[in-house]
Design a protein around this motif. Structure first.
Motif, PDB file in Angstrom:
ATOM      1  N   ALA A  56       0.810  -1.224   0.000  1.00  0.00           N
ATOM      2  CA  ALA A  56       0.000   0.000   0.000  1.00  0.00           C
ATOM      3  C   ALA A  56       0.841   1.272   0.000  1.00  0.00           C
ATOM      4  N   LYS A  57       2.160   1.152  -0.036  1.00  0.00           N
ATOM      5  CA  LYS A  57       3.009   2.339  -0.008  1.00  0.00           C
ATOM      6  C   LYS A  57       2.989   3.039  -1.358  1.00  0.00           C
ATOM      7  N   GLY A  58       2.767   4.345  -1.351  1.00  0.00           N
ATOM      8  CA  GLY A  58       2.630   5.077  -2.600  1.00  0.00           C
ATOM      9  C   GLY A  58       3.926   5.557  -3.197  1.00  0.00           C
ATOM     10  N   ASP A  59       5.026   5.511  -2.435  1.00  0.00           N
ATOM     11  CA  ASP A  59       6.278   6.093  -2.919  1.00  0.00           C
ATOM     12  C   ASP A  59       7.296   5.054  -3.359  1.00  0.00           C
ATOM     13  N   VAL A  60       6.885   3.783  -3.474  1.00  0.00           N
ATOM     14  CA  VAL A  60       7.848   2.737  -3.840  1.00  0.00           C
ATOM     15  C   VAL A  60       7.773   2.447  -5.341  1.00  0.00           C
ATOM     16  N   ASP A  61       8.852   1.933  -5.863  1.00  0.00           N
ATOM     17  CA  ASP A  61       8.868   1.464  -7.247  1.00  0.00           C
ATOM     18  C   ASP A  61       8.053   0.181  -7.339  1.00  0.00           C
ATOM     19  N   THR A  62       7.343  -0.007  -8.444  1.00  0.00           N
ATOM     20  CA  THR A  62       6.503  -1.190  -8.607  1.00  0.00           C
ATOM     21  C   THR A  62       6.640  -1.737 -10.019  1.00  0.00           C
ATOM     22  N   LEU A  63       6.135  -2.944 -10.203  1.00  0.00           N
ATOM     23  CA  LEU A  63       6.129  -3.536 -11.534  1.00  0.00           C
ATOM     24  C   LEU A  63       5.321  -2.675 -12.502  1.00  0.00           C
ATOM     25  N   VAL A  64       4.241  -2.072 -12.043  1.00  0.00           N
ATOM     26  CA  VAL A  64       3.415  -1.227 -12.915  1.00  0.00           C
ATOM     27  C   VAL A  64       4.239  -0.070 -13.462  1.00  0.00           C
ATOM     28  N   HIS A  65       5.088   0.541 -12.629  1.00  0.00           N
ATOM     29  CA  HIS A  65       5.969   1.610 -13.120  1.00  0.00           C
ATOM     30  C   HIS A  65       6.804   1.112 -14.302  1.00  0.00           C
ATOM     31  N   HIS A  66       7.330  -0.087 -14.177  1.00  0.00           N
ATOM     32  CA  HIS A  66       8.186  -0.623 -15.228  1.00  0.00           C
ATOM     33  C   HIS A  66       7.376  -0.999 -16.468  1.00  0.00           C
ATOM     34  N   LEU A  67       6.148  -1.462 -16.278  1.00  0.00           N
ATOM     35  CA  LEU A  67       5.317  -1.846 -17.416  1.00  0.00           C
ATOM     36  C   LEU A  67       4.949  -0.651 -18.285  1.00  0.00           C
ATOM     37  N   VAL A  68       4.895   0.538 -17.697  1.00  0.00           N
ATOM     38  CA  VAL A  68       4.595   1.729 -18.498  1.00  0.00           C
ATOM     39  C   VAL A  68       5.856   2.522 -18.813  1.00  0.00           C
ATOM     40  N   GLY A  69       7.014   1.902 -18.586  1.00  0.00           N
ATOM     41  CA  GLY A  69       8.270   2.553 -18.956  1.00  0.00           C
ATOM     42  C   GLY A  69       8.691   3.660 -18.043  1.00  0.00           C
ATOM     43  N   ARG A  70       8.244   3.627 -16.765  1.00  0.00           N
ATOM     44  CA  ARG A  70       8.560   4.705 -15.833  1.00  0.00           C
ATOM     45  C   ARG A  70       9.124   4.158 -14.520  1.00  0.00           C
ATOM     46  N   GLY A  71       9.934   3.127 -14.638  1.00  0.00           N
ATOM     47  CA  GLY A  71      10.528   2.546 -13.442  1.00  0.00           C
ATOM     48  C   GLY A  71      11.401   3.542 -12.701  1.00  0.00           C
ATOM     49  N   ASP A  87      12.396 -16.356  -5.959  1.00  0.00           N
ATOM     50  CA  ASP A  87      12.330 -14.904  -6.143  1.00  0.00           C
ATOM     51  C   ASP A  87      10.927 -14.524  -6.587  1.00  0.00           C
ATOM     52  N   ILE A  88      10.442 -13.406  -6.068  1.00  0.00           N
ATOM     53  CA  ILE A  88       9.089 -12.969  -6.372  1.00  0.00           C
ATOM     54  C   ILE A  88       9.074 -11.452  -6.556  1.00  0.00           C
ATOM     55  N   ILE A  89       8.233 -10.994  -7.484  1.00  0.00           N
ATOM     56  CA  ILE A  89       7.961  -9.558  -7.631  1.00  0.00           C
ATOM     57  C   ILE A  89       6.683  -9.277  -6.840  1.00  0.00           C
ATOM     58  N   PRO A  90       6.782  -8.686  -5.666  1.00  0.00           N
ATOM     59  CA  PRO A  90       5.590  -8.534  -4.828  1.00  0.00           C
ATOM     60  C   PRO A  90       4.507  -7.704  -5.515  1.00  0.00           C
ATOM     61  N   GLU A  91       3.279  -8.100  -5.295  1.00  0.00           N
ATOM     62  CA  GLU A  91       2.152  -7.336  -5.814  1.00  0.00           C
ATOM     63  C   GLU A  91       2.027  -6.003  -5.079  1.00  0.00           C
ATOM     64  N   HIS A  92       1.467  -5.039  -5.781  1.00  0.00           N
ATOM     65  CA  HIS A  92       1.241  -3.711  -5.213  1.00  0.00           C
ATOM     66  C   HIS A  92      -0.162  -3.264  -5.600  1.00  0.00           C
ATOM     67  N   ASN A  93      -0.722  -2.394  -4.802  1.00  0.00           N
ATOM     68  CA  ASN A  93      -2.084  -1.928  -5.070  1.00  0.00           C
ATOM     69  C   ASN A  93      -2.214  -1.247  -6.427  1.00  0.00           C
ATOM     70  N   ARG A  94      -1.113  -0.778  -6.982  1.00  0.00           N
ATOM     71  CA  ARG A  94      -1.173  -0.148  -8.305  1.00  0.00           C
ATOM     72  C   ARG A  94      -1.647  -1.125  -9.385  1.00  0.00           C
ATOM     73  N   LEU A  95      -1.537  -2.413  -9.137  1.00  0.00           N
ATOM     74  CA  LEU A  95      -2.024  -3.394 -10.111  1.00  0.00           C
ATOM     75  C   LEU A  95      -3.512  -3.251 -10.373  1.00  0.00           C
ATOM     76  N   GLU A  96      -4.248  -2.714  -9.414  1.00  0.00           N
ATOM     77  CA  GLU A  96      -5.675  -2.500  -9.618  1.00  0.00           C
ATOM     78  C   GLU A  96      -5.931  -1.552 -10.788  1.00  0.00           C
ATOM     79  N   ASP A  97      -5.013  -0.650 -11.040  1.00  0.00           N
ATOM     80  CA  ASP A  97      -5.188   0.359 -12.098  1.00  0.00           C
ATOM     81  C   ASP A  97      -4.282   0.094 -13.296  1.00  0.00           C
ATOM     82  N   LEU A  98      -3.840  -1.157 -13.446  1.00  0.00           N
ATOM     83  CA  LEU A  98      -2.908  -1.461 -14.532  1.00  0.00           C
ATOM     84  C   LEU A  98      -3.495  -1.143 -15.894  1.00  0.00           C
TER      85      LEU A  98
END
Length: 297
Positions: A56-71, A87-98
């Motif tokens: 739920a942290k809003g200031d962390v890097d996420t997979l969604v950032h990388h998927l839109v080219g903004r890692g 190894d795992i890429i943890p899910e983040h709430n940003r996935l809801e708005d992917l």
């Protein structure tokens, strides 16, 4: 490299539990495993492996950032290592708005005459990170609903493992997969293989046995059958670990039927590895809680 998505149109068939235990089964055999869960709902693989503290942290890097080219950093910085070295890429709430994030990026790129195919971004990220050079197995766990999560999972893996409950509803779900896979192949312009159909919560009834036979007659490979082990798998979620760790660390005695379930996870992992021509360096005796010595399989 072995890559697959664990998917079912029906909810509640143990999709995420199967994904997690297969990841551990591959890792137990000495393979390097990357799990990419894409389910935006709580109670996901990140939760099961106790790796979702930043969800739920809003200031962390996420997979969604990388998927839109903004890692915000390197892709490898997203990775958490959990039990058995998975190894795992943890899910983040940003996935809801992917979906919305991908659409906005596509529109922005279009304004500058650039192409941005929404369904190939996970493949792009994994390719740029050279995941195929660092891992032997890639497992993606998308949600049951169709959309950008599923399409990106299929484009990145090109293979499916299909858990299903051997009931009338489960049979209908799997029976419709031929059409589903064909439609997805046409939409994504790729070939999708089905590596295995996996009956779950099998109770040994005659009707269930007939349903499994019908599934096999449809051309789906059924390498293992998972019996109803509600107590074991609920314990995994309660203690936030795989079935292997739960039996070893949280049971006061070994139960033969639970060891049998662990053996089925191991056998299924070996089957999937064989399908991809991946040789596990140290496959344990199926169901063994002691790993590290190679055995005949």
């Amino acid at each position: 490299m072995l890559s697959y998505a664990v998917y079912s149109e029906a909810g509640g068939v143990g999709k995420t539990t199967l994904s997690a235990n297969l990841a551990v089964a591959h890792a137990r055999a000495g393979l390097d495993v990357l799990a990419v869960p894409l389910d935006p709902q709580d109670g996901d693989m990140s939760y099961l492996f106790d790796a979702d503290d930043d969800r739920a942290k809003g200031d962390v890097d996420t997979l969604v950032h990388h998927l839109v080219g903004r890692g915000k950093g390197e892709f490898t910085d997203l990775i958490r290592t959990v039990e058995h070295g998975v190894d795992i890429i943890p899910e983040h709430n940003r996935l809801e708005d992917l979906g919305e994030a991908l659409r906005k990026e596509q529109e922005a790129r279009s304004d500058f005459g650039e192409s941005f195919p929404m369904w190939t971004q996970l493949q792009r990220v994994l390719r740029e990170a050279e995941v195929n050079k660092h891992y032997d197995v890639l497992i993606v766990d998308p949600p049951a609903s169709s959309g950008p999560h599923l399409y990106n999972a299929l484009d990145a893996t090109r293979n499916l493992v299909l858990p299903f409950e051997p009931s009338g509803k489960g049979q209908a779900s799997v029976s419709g997969l031929d059409d589903l896979v064909t439609n997805l192949e046409e939409q994504l312009e790729i070939n999708i293989g089905v590596l295995a159909a996996v009956p779950n919560r099998f109770k040994g009834t005659r009707d269930q046995e007939e349903i499994i036979k019908e599934i096999e007659q449809l051309g789906f490979d059924v390498p293992v059958i998972l019996r109803d082990r509600t107590s074991l798998l609920e314990g995994c979620w309660r203690k936030r670990c795989s079935a292997f760790t739960y039996v070893r660390e949280h049971r006061n005695r070994q139960r033969d039927y639970e060891i049998e379930t662990l053996a089925q996870f191991d056998k299924l992992a070996r089957h999937l590895e064989n399908e991809a021509g991946v040789d596990a360096p140290t496959p344990p005796e199926p169901g063994s809680l002691e790993v590290g010595e190679e055995v005949e399989v």
